[in-house]
Motif scaffolding. Structure first.
Motif, PDB file in Angstrom:
ATOM      1  N   ASP A  49       0.805  -1.226   0.000  1.00 17.83           N
ATOM      2  CA  ASP A  49       0.000   0.000   0.000  1.00 17.83           C
ATOM      3  C   ASP A  49       0.836   1.274   0.000  1.00 17.83           C
ATOM      4  OD1 ASP A  49      -2.479  -1.380  -0.062  1.00 17.83           O
ATOM      5  OD2 ASP A  49      -2.320  -1.737   2.091  1.00 17.83           O
ATOM      6  N   ASP A  50       2.150   1.150  -0.020  1.00 16.40           N
ATOM      7  CA  ASP A  50       2.983   2.335  -0.206  1.00 16.40           C
ATOM      8  C   ASP A  50       2.836   2.850  -1.637  1.00 16.40           C
ATOM      9  OD1 ASP A  50       3.915   2.093   2.360  1.00 16.40           O
ATOM     10  OD2 ASP A  50       5.935   1.430   1.809  1.00 16.40           O
ATOM     11  N   GLU A  51       3.050   4.139  -1.820  1.00 12.33           N
ATOM     12  CA  GLU A  51       3.053   4.752  -3.143  1.00 12.33           C
ATOM     13  C   GLU A  51       4.274   5.670  -3.242  1.00 12.33           C
ATOM     14  OE1 GLU A  51      -0.667   6.510  -4.231  1.00 12.33           O
ATOM     15  OE2 GLU A  51      -1.771   4.629  -4.027  1.00 12.33           O
ATOM     16  N   PRO A  52       5.464   5.073  -3.341  1.00  7.89           N
ATOM     17  CA  PRO A  52       6.683   5.884  -3.419  1.00  7.89           C
ATOM     18  C   PRO A  52       6.751   6.627  -4.755  1.00  7.89           C
ATOM     19  CG  PRO A  52       7.187   3.592  -3.867  1.00  7.89           C
ATOM     20  CD  PRO A  52       5.735   3.631  -3.456  1.00  7.89           C
ATOM     21  N   GLU A  53       7.607   7.618  -4.816  1.00  8.50           N
ATOM     22  CA  GLU A  53       7.837   8.383  -6.046  1.00  8.50           C
ATOM     23  C   GLU A  53       9.322   8.307  -6.382  1.00  8.50           C
ATOM     24  OE1 GLU A  53       6.294  12.298  -5.452  1.00  8.50           O
ATOM     25  OE2 GLU A  53       4.240  11.594  -5.094  1.00  8.50           O
TER      26      GLU A  53
END
Length: 274
Positions: free
Chosen positions: A126-130
């Motif tokens: 569920d992480d949304e790194p950039e």
């Protein structure tokens, strides 16, 4: 987005290339992503003479020394056919600044296998790194026969959905079906699903080899996710853990929605805009 299979080598432009097992080189035209590359014989050496000897059924399509530089590497979990020191270590030594996205639950294993000073991006479900400009990345949980978490509650097995260059692609990692799996892909607007199809059975499970989706389950998930393409993988590498390609071809011939494309070594699946 359309996939157009053709003979082709890596670095020919926007395309998906299968590297064997769960490994892919994906050039979206905006980013070059490398996922779970197993480009060595490390498991054959480790299990020589054992019941499941891990001899390769297919040649290494490209060596780590000859692989072009990707922009980023995504690793779904720490099994050696996904997090291979004999592949990832040489890549890190060639490209010391290359970023590797790895499960936070297995970050120490990643440092040991990739390199102590490797650029690691540790993530959990569920992480949304950039990690790169213009790359949308969403981390998904995977159930490799079951959900497994470390002492901090972080998922051991992961998948990735990403959007880049107009393509919306998801690699489930090693997983069986679980409630909400197809919905996660659908909510991301996934066009192309990369799913394992080697299945599972008690014999392998009892030997400590967890299984994955069957081909029928992968088709069901792809249909429920409203994805246009299914690219099956995790077959053809080890004789004890595979699926007959003819079975995939038969399913592909019988299906138009989703479109099933069996990958082959040496074949490019061109990414073309509709």
């Amino acid at each position: 987005m359309r996939l157009n299979p053709r003979p082709g080598a890596i670095a020919d432009g926007p395309a998906i290339h299968w590297l064997g097992q769960a490994g892919f080189w994906i050039d979206t035209g905006a980013h070059r992503l490398l996922i779970d590359p197993y480009l060595s014989d490390s498991l054959a050496r480790k299990y020589a003479g054992k019941r499941f000897d891990h001899r390769r059924m297919m040649p290494v399509p490209v060596t780590p020394e000859a692989l072009p530089r990707p922009d980023i590497v995504l690793i779904t979990h720490a099994h050696t056919d996904h997090m291979d020191p004999d592949t990832l270590g040489p890549l890190h030594r060639r490209f010391p600044d290359l970023p590797f996205v790895v499960p936070a639950a297995r970050v120490e294993a990643a440092r040991e296998r990739i390199g102590e000073n490797a650029s690691l991006i540790a993530v959990n479900a569920d992480d949304e790194p950039e990690p790169l400009p213009g790359l949308t990345l969403r981390v998904l949980p995977a159930a490799h026969e079951m959900f497994e978490r470390d002492e901090k509650g972080q998922h051991v097995f992961l998948g990735y959905a990403f959007a880049s260059g107009g393509a919306r692609i998801a690699h489930s990692g090693d997983t069986i079906p679980y409630p909400g799996l197809a919905e996660r892909f659908r909510d991301f607007g996934t066009d192309i699903l990369l799913l394992p199809v080697n299945g599972r059975d008690a014999e392998r499970r009892d030997a400590g080899i967890p299984g994955n989706l069957t081909l029928d389950e992968a088709i069901t998930v792809t249909t429920a996710a409203a994805a246009r393409y299914l690219v099956p993988h995790h077959f053809g590498m080890f004789a004890f853990n595979t699926l007959d390609p003819a079975t995939i071809d038969a399913a592909a011939a019988a299906s138009r929605d989703p479109i099933i494309l069996r990958p082959e070594i040496g074949m490019a699946m061109d990414l073309q805009k509709d």
